[in-house]
Design an enzyme around this catalytic site. Sequence first.
Site, PDB file in Angstrom:
ATOM      1  N   THR A 179       0.819  -1.214   0.000  1.00 12.09           N
ATOM      2  CA  THR A 179       0.000   0.000   0.000  1.00 12.09           C
ATOM      3  C   THR A 179       0.855   1.268   0.000  1.00 12.09           C
ATOM      4  OG1 THR A 179      -1.441   1.282   1.460  1.00 12.09           O
ATOM      5  CG2 THR A 179      -0.136  -0.382   2.512  1.00 12.09           C
ATOM      6  N   ASP A 180       0.264   2.375  -0.452  1.00 10.14           N
ATOM      7  CA  ASP A 180       0.966   3.668  -0.378  1.00 10.14           C
ATOM      8  C   ASP A 180       1.050   4.182   1.059  1.00 10.14           C
ATOM      9  OD1 ASP A 180      -1.723   4.328  -0.027  1.00 10.14           O
ATOM     10  OD2 ASP A 180      -1.758   5.898  -1.564  1.00 10.14           O
ATOM     11  N   GLU A 181       0.273   3.579   1.966  1.00 15.94           N
ATOM     12  CA  GLU A 181       0.236   4.101   3.334  1.00 15.94           C
ATOM     13  C   GLU A 181       1.572   3.912   4.061  1.00 15.94           C
ATOM     14  OE1 GLU A 181      -3.352   3.500   5.548  1.00 15.94           O
ATOM     15  OE2 GLU A 181      -4.530   3.182   3.739  1.00 15.94           O
TER      16      GLU A 181
ATOM     17  N   TYR B 271      -1.701  -0.405  11.079  1.00 18.13           N
ATOM     18  CA  TYR B 271      -1.857  -1.095   9.785  1.00 18.13           C
ATOM     19  C   TYR B 271      -0.663  -0.813   8.878  1.00 18.13           C
ATOM     20  CZ  TYR B 271      -3.229  -1.590   4.878  1.00 18.13           C
ATOM     21  OH  TYR B 271      -3.240  -1.905   3.544  1.00 18.13           O
TER      22      TYR B 271
ATOM     23  N   LYS C   9       2.304  -3.269   7.390  1.00 18.95           N
ATOM     24  CA  LYS C   9       2.558  -3.470   5.956  1.00 18.95           C
ATOM     25  C   LYS C   9       3.999  -3.075   5.609  1.00 18.95           C
ATOM     26  CE  LYS C   9       0.212  -4.607   3.023  1.00 18.95           C
ATOM     27  NZ  LYS C   9      -0.133  -5.973   2.482  1.00 18.95           N
TER      28      LYS C   9
HETATM   29  N1  LIG Z   1      -8.000  -1.845  -0.208  1.00 23.54           N
HETATM   30  C1  LIG Z   1      -7.088  -0.956  -0.633  1.00 23.54           C
HETATM   31  O1  LIG Z   1      -7.441   0.174  -0.971  1.00 23.54           O
HETATM   32  C2  LIG Z   1      -5.639  -1.358  -0.757  1.00 23.54           C
HETATM   33  C3  LIG Z   1      -4.760  -0.479  -1.378  1.00 23.54           C
HETATM   34  C4  LIG Z   1      -3.429  -0.877  -1.541  1.00 23.54           C
HETATM   35  C5  LIG Z   1      -2.991  -2.090  -1.084  1.00 23.54           C
HETATM   36  N2  LIG Z   1      -3.872  -2.921  -0.461  1.00 23.54           N
HETATM   37  C6  LIG Z   1      -3.364  -4.245  -0.025  1.00 23.54           C
HETATM   38  O2  LIG Z   1      -3.991  -5.214  -0.851  1.00 23.54           O
HETATM   39  C7  LIG Z   1      -4.205  -6.412  -0.125  1.00 23.54           C
HETATM   40  C8  LIG Z   1      -5.670  -6.810  -0.201  1.00 23.54           C
HETATM   41  O3  LIG Z   1      -6.454  -5.750   0.352  1.00 23.54           O
HETATM   42  P1  LIG Z   1      -8.051  -5.877   0.436  1.00 23.54           P
HETATM   43  O4  LIG Z   1      -8.585  -4.505   0.490  1.00 23.54           O
HETATM   44  O5  LIG Z   1      -8.528  -6.815  -0.597  1.00 23.54           O
HETATM   45  O6  LIG Z   1      -8.196  -6.542   1.874  1.00 23.54           O
HETATM   46  P2  LIG Z   1      -9.421  -7.356   2.489  1.00 23.54           P
HETATM   47  O7  LIG Z   1      -9.356  -7.092   3.966  1.00 23.54           O
HETATM   48  O8  LIG Z   1     -10.666  -7.076   1.740  1.00 23.54           O
HETATM   49  O9  LIG Z   1      -9.038  -8.888   2.209  1.00 23.54           O
HETATM   50  C9  LIG Z   1      -8.016  -9.552   2.886  1.00 23.54           C
HETATM   51  C10 LIG Z   1      -8.209 -11.051   2.667  1.00 23.54           C
HETATM   52  O10 LIG Z   1      -7.126 -11.723   3.321  1.00 23.54           O
HETATM   53  C11 LIG Z   1      -7.655 -12.801   4.061  1.00 23.54           C
HETATM   54  N3  LIG Z   1      -6.764 -13.065   5.200  1.00 23.54           N
HETATM   55  C12 LIG Z   1      -6.562 -12.286   6.276  1.00 23.54           C
HETATM   56  N4  LIG Z   1      -5.674 -12.868   7.107  1.00 23.54           N
HETATM   57  C13 LIG Z   1      -5.280 -14.023   6.518  1.00 23.54           C
HETATM   58  C14 LIG Z   1      -4.364 -15.045   6.868  1.00 23.54           C
HETATM   59  N5  LIG Z   1      -3.669 -14.998   8.001  1.00 23.54           N
HETATM   60  N6  LIG Z   1      -4.198 -16.082   6.018  1.00 23.54           N
HETATM   61  C15 LIG Z   1      -4.907 -16.165   4.864  1.00 23.54           C
HETATM   62  N7  LIG Z   1      -5.795 -15.231   4.493  1.00 23.54           N
HETATM   63  C16 LIG Z   1      -5.978 -14.163   5.306  1.00 23.54           C
HETATM   64  C17 LIG Z   1      -9.037 -12.364   4.493  1.00 23.54           C
HETATM   65  O11 LIG Z   1      -9.887 -13.455   4.812  1.00 23.54           O
HETATM   66  C18 LIG Z   1      -9.505 -11.592   3.273  1.00 23.54           C
HETATM   67  O12 LIG Z   1     -10.152 -12.433   2.355  1.00 23.54           O
HETATM   68  C19 LIG Z   1      -3.710  -6.152   1.297  1.00 23.54           C
HETATM   69  O13 LIG Z   1      -2.420  -6.678   1.421  1.00 23.54           O
HETATM   70  C20 LIG Z   1      -3.700  -4.633   1.401  1.00 23.54           C
HETATM   71  O14 LIG Z   1      -2.717  -4.199   2.314  1.00 23.54           O
HETATM   72  C21 LIG Z   1      -5.184  -2.599  -0.283  1.00 23.54           C
END
Ligand SMILES: NC(=O)c1ccc[n+]([C@@H]2O[C@H](COP(=O)([O-])OP(=O)(O)OC[C@H]3O[C@@H](n4cnc5c(N)ncnc54)[C@H](O)[C@@H]3O)[C@@H](O)[C@H]2O)c1
Length: 353
Positions: free
Chosen positions: A132-134, A158, A162
């Site tokens: 993430t950009d965070e 968070y 990350k």
């Molecule tokens: N949502 C955003 O805007 C955004 C932006 C940039 C990066 N990201 C990154 O992208 C990734 C996905 O984000 P998202 O928004 O889809 O998150 P989300 O919370 O919607 O989904 C996370 C998924 O990971 C699974 N999970 C959690 N802990 C686990 C574990 N220990 N083992 C196996 N599975 C596990 C959960 O069940 C869920 O299905 C993350 O790594 C996040 O940091 C998200």
Amino acid sequence: MILVTGGAGFIGANFVLDWLARHDEPVVNLDKLTYAGNLETLASLQGDARHVFVQGDIGDSALVARLLAEHRPRAVVHFAAESHVDRSIHGAEDFIQTNILGTFRLLEAVRAHWSSLDGADKSAFRFLHVSTDEVYGSLAPDAPAFTETHTYEPNSPYSASKAASDHLVRAWHHTHGLPVLTTNCSNNYGPFHFPEKLIPLMIVNALAGKPLPVYGDGMQVRDWLYVKDHCSAIRRVLEAGRLGETYNVGGWNEKPNIEIVHIVCALLDELRPRADGASYSTQITHVTDRPGHDRRYAIDARKLEAELGWKPAETFETGIRKTVQWYLEHPGWVANVQSGAYRQWVQAQYGAA
Ligand SMILES: NC(=O)c1ccc[n+]([C@@H]2O[C@H](COP(=O)([O-])OP(=O)(O)OC[C@H]3O[C@@H](n4cnc5c(N)ncnc54)[C@H](O)[C@@H]3O)[C@@H](O)[C@H]2O)c1
């Protein structure tokens, strides 16, 4: 075959759906199904032999080792994480467990697997870490957008977790030679987004006649990218990214939260007007700001554009319209998330898995 972690979450599920819509390379999807994991999102893949779903933890080294040995994926795309900043403020334990310890265990299992490969299989193997950009912290109003060389200054539990995972991935490349790629993306929005996050929360609350809670003055600036553009960036980096490199992913769509809320209200006013004729924006209320709330994130995605030729397909205007329309057309998905029925869905569809 590729192994995806966290493929029942918002971005991971969009990635799996898009991947299998494009070609037939199978996906093993390892997801713990926390509150954020929703197999109903993947309902269209039920019975599809190209999608192998495994409920499990990335920190379960034996399970991951078994999956790698059994399926011999050519790549691992690592989405699994605890992802909600507010939850990390209330309790950071799960974030440390999954984002840091879980990523460490996953890296170790993947390293053992990769070390056992030979020749072309070994040199073609990739571990793509989705971040993430965070991790870069907060920007001053007029500061240039984050490039890949910006210092890491995470401010929330968070983003700190990350950032730690990014460092582990980097170290496993530099120390052990693991063929890694890292993407740092801005805020995503789009279909199947859990309604605890800003955009789906506003849509769902607006339609339910509830207040639209905006943190503080609502002037926190985020850089928004349609989720399917994030997925296309990941595919492109996986295909052609240089090993050990980080690629920032963003859509040049900086907007303050309050503006986002007004845009969502205006679209709802047009597509599903309130019975009393008033604008949904009359439901906006300002609530106490989140502690340590970063003021501004902005991504400079020129490296990804110049090196790998990636460009987002959607502007914010087209992406947000698609998103609002999707929520209007999928009240059942929303209702099941809100009632918690999606947690039983897996039981009903898959039995006592
Ligand atoms: N949502 C955003 O805007 C955004 C932006 C940039 C990066 N990201 C990154 O992208 C990734 C996905 O984000 P998202 O928004 O889809 O998150 P989300 O919370 O919607 O989904 C996370 C998924 O990971 C699974 N999970 C959690 N802990 C686990 C574990 N220990 N083992 C196996 N599975 C596990 C959960 O069940 C869920 O299905 C993350 O790594 C996040 O940091 C998200």
